[in-house]
Design a protein around this motif. Structure first.
Motif, PDB file in Angstrom:
ATOM      1  N   ALA A  22      -8.439  23.644 -38.631  1.00 15.78           N
ATOM      2  CA  ALA A  22      -9.362  23.692 -37.498  1.00 15.78           C
ATOM      3  C   ALA A  22      -9.009  24.843 -36.559  1.00 15.78           C
ATOM      4  CB  ALA A  22      -9.316  22.363 -36.738  1.00 15.78           C
ATOM      5  N   ALA A  23      -7.716  25.014 -36.295  1.00 14.90           N
ATOM      6  CA  ALA A  23      -7.289  26.088 -35.387  1.00 14.90           C
ATOM      7  C   ALA A  23      -7.564  27.456 -36.024  1.00 14.90           C
ATOM      8  CB  ALA A  23      -5.813  25.936 -35.068  1.00 14.90           C
ATOM      9  N   LEU A  25      -9.897  28.180 -38.200  1.00 15.14           N
ATOM     10  CA  LEU A  25     -11.343  28.436 -38.146  1.00 15.14           C
ATOM     11  C   LEU A  25     -11.750  28.905 -36.753  1.00 15.14           C
ATOM     12  CD1 LEU A  25     -14.226  28.334 -39.269  1.00 15.14           C
ATOM     13  CD2 LEU A  25     -14.309  25.911 -38.659  1.00 15.14           C
ATOM     14  N   ARG A  26     -11.206  28.252 -35.710  1.00 16.30           N
ATOM     15  CA  ARG A  26     -11.570  28.633 -34.353  1.00 16.30           C
ATOM     16  C   ARG A  26     -11.128  30.064 -34.053  1.00 16.30           C
ATOM     17  NH1 ARG A  26     -13.741  25.927 -30.154  1.00 16.30           N
ATOM     18  NH2 ARG A  26     -14.954  25.144 -31.896  1.00 16.30           N
ATOM     19  N   MET A  27      -9.944  30.444 -34.583  1.00 12.17           N
ATOM     20  CA  MET A  27      -9.472  31.833 -34.399  1.00 12.17           C
ATOM     21  C   MET A  27     -10.481  32.810 -35.001  1.00 12.17           C
ATOM     22  SD  MET A  27      -6.450  31.974 -33.001  1.00 12.17           S
ATOM     23  CE  MET A  27      -4.784  32.291 -33.396  1.00 12.17           C
ATOM     24  N   CYS A  28     -10.950  32.472 -36.205  1.00 13.69           N
ATOM     25  CA  CYS A  28     -11.928  33.347 -36.855  1.00 13.69           C
ATOM     26  C   CYS A  28     -13.219  33.401 -36.043  1.00 13.69           C
ATOM     27  CB  CYS A  28     -12.234  32.848 -38.271  1.00 13.69           C
ATOM     28  SG  CYS A  28     -10.851  33.005 -39.397  1.00 13.69           S
ATOM     29  N   GLU A  29     -13.625  32.258 -35.505  1.00 20.62           N
ATOM     30  CA  GLU A  29     -14.889  32.188 -34.769  1.00 20.62           C
ATOM     31  C   GLU A  29     -14.877  33.046 -33.507  1.00 20.62           C
ATOM     32  OE1 GLU A  29     -16.681  27.834 -35.935  1.00 20.62           O
ATOM     33  OE2 GLU A  29     -15.115  27.906 -34.426  1.00 20.62           O
ATOM     34  N   ILE A  30     -13.696  33.176 -32.896  1.00 23.07           N
ATOM     35  CA  ILE A  30     -13.658  33.990 -31.673  1.00 23.07           C
ATOM     36  C   ILE A  30     -13.342  35.459 -31.979  1.00 23.07           C
ATOM     37  CG2 ILE A  30     -13.029  32.035 -30.206  1.00 23.07           C
ATOM     38  CD1 ILE A  30     -10.186  33.032 -30.165  1.00 23.07           C
ATOM     39  N   GLY A  31     -13.189  35.779 -33.250  1.00 24.41           N
ATOM     40  CA  GLY A  31     -13.024  37.184 -33.636  1.00 24.41           C
ATOM     41  C   GLY A  31     -11.656  37.542 -34.173  1.00 24.41           C
ATOM     42  N   ARG A  33      -9.989  37.370 -36.960  1.00 23.47           N
ATOM     43  CA  ARG A  33     -10.105  37.086 -38.394  1.00 23.47           C
ATOM     44  C   ARG A  33      -9.149  37.973 -39.179  1.00 23.47           C
ATOM     45  NH1 ARG A  33     -16.078  38.327 -36.972  1.00 23.47           N
ATOM     46  NH2 ARG A  33     -16.465  36.455 -35.773  1.00 23.47           N
ATOM     47  N   VAL A  37      -8.200  44.258 -36.224  1.00 22.98           N
ATOM     48  CA  VAL A  37      -7.075  45.038 -35.689  1.00 22.98           C
ATOM     49  C   VAL A  37      -6.865  44.655 -34.228  1.00 22.98           C
ATOM     50  CG1 VAL A  37      -6.212  47.348 -35.160  1.00 22.98           C
ATOM     51  CG2 VAL A  37      -7.494  46.939 -37.276  1.00 22.98           C
ATOM     52  N   GLN A  56     -12.203  42.578 -26.163  1.00 19.60           N
ATOM     53  CA  GLN A  56     -11.781  41.259 -25.716  1.00 19.60           C
ATOM     54  C   GLN A  56     -10.274  41.206 -25.523  1.00 19.60           C
ATOM     55  OE1 GLN A  56     -14.213  39.155 -28.971  1.00 19.60           O
ATOM     56  NE2 GLN A  56     -14.118  37.654 -27.316  1.00 19.60           N
ATOM     57  N   PHE A  58      -7.127  38.299 -25.307  1.00 24.80           N
ATOM     58  CA  PHE A  58      -6.781  36.906 -25.530  1.00 24.80           C
ATOM     59  C   PHE A  58      -5.336  36.659 -25.110  1.00 24.80           C
ATOM     60  CE2 PHE A  58     -10.054  37.783 -28.746  1.00 24.80           C
ATOM     61  CZ  PHE A  58     -10.963  36.769 -28.454  1.00 24.80           C
ATOM     62  N   THR A  64       1.808  30.248 -30.796  1.00 27.01           N
ATOM     63  CA  THR A  64       0.647  30.817 -31.485  1.00 27.01           C
ATOM     64  C   THR A  64       0.891  32.290 -31.823  1.00 27.01           C
ATOM     65  OG1 THR A  64      -0.717  29.304 -30.202  1.00 27.01           O
ATOM     66  CG2 THR A  64      -1.861  31.062 -31.351  1.00 27.01           C
TER      67      THR A  64
END
Lengths: 76, 626
Positions: A22-23, A25-31, A33, A37, A56, A58, A64
């Motif tokens: 789940a974590a 997937l969420r990382m990928c969803e916010i960019g 991936r 870079v 962006q 983060f 993490t």
């Protein structure tokens, strides 16, 4: 190397994240991936890191930052 | 009336846009069977009547929290109750500086069959970084209308209204439902689509060092970030105590002074002078209204401070800096703000829970706030400590703050296994917005709307509770008095209730009706506890510093000596612990009910009373044995 080990300003291509599904997937969803870079722009208190991914920014906690693995592209 | 939903990532200006479009025509409500709050308002684009919904911010419709579930359910047509009707259109807010995550959400919305208009915000910030978004190119790439809007300044609102009105005029049919479960399998497909859109719109990320990066290099530096964060906390504490207090007094004076005088004059002219009606109006209705009005400047200051922190972009940094500390009790870093503010006053602290990103976190912090020892309780500590421990009064008062922190940590650890189960182990990945100069107009609008919400929704309950207390104090239980007369406390229904309640506190050593009477009025306002003790002994209240007249101190000591069976010190400590832990004042309870609904509020009140009784009994029994 992990984002936690990465020197400030050094670009890193993300390879994977040692997180649950789940974590990840969420990382990928916010960019954040695989292939993206990023670079560390600030080391903060308690081992936290601020990373830049395009325009962006983060904030990551120490655990993490240590879970994100990547390949260093150039020297800092 | 058409229904339009505002959908977007967190911190993209969605709520600012909602406030701008709906103005005062909005209500805050909880989604059915949840504590997730959302706003619904009226908007009239091109003369059409539109019900606009501000849905919780999310990065994805693959929901991972109750807030995200509400957004997903509304968009997918899975809502219940008032959310059962699916919106006719989604306005998806795209952050120009974070188009990748914004477009991903747009892809999901459209995959669920929901037509969308894209609203680009933060274009000014993107432009300053050399990232220009060509709306025509983007619209062609995503095959949907795109409008650039600045919610903070209002630019682009007319074009947005026109675009939405045109769409709604042409498409009168409700959208088809979509399969939310299929979104997981489609994620990779959406990532590819986003990459292709960014390529087609020629939006490329340049590696730039922004002004915000330069600011963060200083503000997030380990030896600067933490002290700065502590300074911000200190400033907030000062604002909600030292700065707010004289304003509160002034506002309350207006109601209990000139307004009450005018009411008495009017009642006198109507032939109702001096009766129970005058007492009800002045001591019941206007006293309650005075309480509501007196808290308005405090709430305005709190809302202004929060809005400044959020609008400037610093709030996200607060969450980052305090993350490590708050994670020990499974809370978001932002939770530290309301918890610290609670030591000034619980009411603005509850209001500050809105800064937390999820409903579970807001509820958990809302349940902890009543245990933070507000300054009104300090008066109780000072009075009791000076009567029973005159040589160690300072140490005893300080220890009460230690007890407050210990109770909050213990309650937090309990919540970690229940309300916020699983939280605290989640990775922190927090998008940091760019620093921006706050806009006065948008700030003012936000502050006024929130103060109005407090006055309307919490105010009614506060006035009702004040009238209930008036009734208790105005109904005589002995002969010789009439309703509404100035009845001695012992001879009123209030006194009878306190006497009936007193035996409950016998195991805690203060089973005396003077003490239970003080605790009853403490529910109305903790400031009244000491005054009630004095009143029940038929004496004047102590001064502000809590220094009791010697006769009052003697009488209180004698009462507790008797009720405790010879251990008045232990009983006094137990009374202080009970005063700390039991229900906060009615204003805080009313705000809890407004924010979280009746069930969590009643559960909180019940739990705090039980915890207070248990702790008081333990303190007394242990203290007596030592």
């Amino acid at each position: 190397m992990t984002i936690r080990d990465c020197p400030v300003g050094c670009p890193v291509r993300l390879d994977d994240a040692a997180l649950d599904d789940a974590a990840r997937l969420r990382m990928c969803e916010i960019g954040l991936r695989p292939g993206a870079v990023v670079r560390v722009v600030q080391c903060a208190a308690f081992g936290g890191r601020v990373i830049a991914c395009g325009h962006q920014r983060f904030a990551l906690d120490a655990a993490t930052a240590a879970a994100l693995r990547g390949t260093q592209l150039t020297a800092a | 009336m058409a229904r339009v939903a505002l959908v977007g990532n967190p911190n993209v200006g969605k709520s600012t846009l909602f406030n701008l479009l709906t103005g005062a025509w909005q209500v805050t409500m909880n989604a059915p069977r949840t504590t997730v709050s959302l706003e619904i308002g009226q908007w009239q684009p091109g003369g059409l009547g539109v019900e606009l919904m501000d849905l919780p911010g999310t990065y994805s419709l693959i929901a991972q929290s109750p807030d995200e579930e509400v957004t997903r359910d509304v968009v997918a047509g899975l809502g219940t109750g008032i959310l059962a009707r699916r919106p006719d259109l989604a306005m998806v807010v795209l952050d120009a500086t974070a188009l990748s995550s914004s477009l991903y959400l747009l892809a999901q919305v459209r995959a669920l069959g929901m037509p969308a208009v894209a609203v680009v915000t933060m274009a000014d910030v993107a432009g300053a970084r050399g990232l220009a978004v060509d709306t025509a190119t983007l619209a062609a790439a995503i095959d949907a209308p795109v409008v650039t809007v600045n919610p903070r300044g209002g630019q682009g609102i007319e074009v947005l209204a026109e675009t939405v009105a045109d769409y709604l005029m042409e498409h009168r049919q409700a959208p088809d439902g979509g399969n939310a479960e299929a979104l997981v399998d489609q994620a990779d497909q959406f990532f590819d689509w986003v990459a292709s859109i960014l390529d087609r719109a020629e939006i490329h990320h340049a590696e730039t060092v922004t002004a915000s990066d330069k600011a963060d290099r200083l503000l997030l530096r380990p030896w600067v970030g933490v002290p700065l964060f502590l300074a911000v906390l200190w400033a907030l504490f000062q604002l909600t105590t030292v700065v707010a207090a004289p304003l509160q007094d002034g506002f309350e004076w207006v109601i209990t002074g000139p307004v009450a005088d005018a009411a008495v004059w009017l009642l006198g002219r109507a032939g109702w002078a001096g009766g129970w009606l005058e007492s009800l109006v002045v001591d019941g209705v206007l006293a309650g209204a005075g309480v509501v009005v007196s808290f308005l400047p405090l709430m305005a200051i709190m809302f202004a401070a929060i809005a400044l922190l959020e609008d400037s972009g610093y709030m996200a940094r607060v969450a980052f800096v305090a993350d490590r500390l708050m994670r020990t009790i499974a809370l978001d870093g932002r939770a530290v703000l309301p918890l610290v503010i609670g030591f000034g006053c619980n009411l603005p602290a509850l209001a500050a829970t809105r800064t937390l990103p999820s409903a579970r976190q807001r509820l958990a912090v809302g349940l902890l706030i009543p245990y933070s020892s507000c300054t009104a309780r300090l008066v109780v500590y000072l009075f009791v400590a000076q009567v029973f421990f005159p040589r160690y009064a300072g140490t005893v008062v300080f220890a009460m703050y230690g007890v407050s922190v210990a109770v909050m940590v213990a309650a937090g650890l309990i919540l970690r296994g229940t309300t916020v189960r699983g939280a605290g182990s989640e990775p922190l990945v927090l998008a940091l917005p760019a620093y921006q100069v706050p806009r006065v107009r948008a700030l003012t609008r936000s502050i006024l709307l929130r103060c109005r919400g407090f006055a309307i929704h919490a105010g009614g309950l506060i006035v009702a509770l004040t009238m209930a207390v008036w009734l208790l104090m105005s109904v005589p239980v002995t002969s010789g008095y009439a309703l509404g007369e100035d009845i001695p406390a012992r001879d009123s229904l209030f006194g009878a209730t306190a006497q009936a309640l007193a035996p409950v506190f016998t195991p805690a050593g203060f089973g005396d009706w003077h003490a239970s009477a003080a605790l009853i009025t403490g529910f109305v306002a903790k400031e009244t506890v000491v005054a009630t003790i004095a009143t029940t002994y038929g004496m004047d209240a102590p001064d502000d510093a809590g220094a009791p007249p010697s006769d009052l101190g003697e009488q209180v000591r004698a009462s507790l000596l008797q009720s405790s069976g010879g251990s008045p010190g232990a009983a006094a400590l137990a009374f202080m612990v009970f005063s700390l832990v039991y229900t906060p004042c009615m204003v805080a309870v009313s705000e809890m009910r407004r924010l979280f609904g009746w069930r969590p509020t009643l559960a909180s009140v019940g739990a705090s009373v039980v915890a207070a009784w248990v702790l008081a009994v333990v303190v007394f029994q242990v203290g007596r044995a030592l």
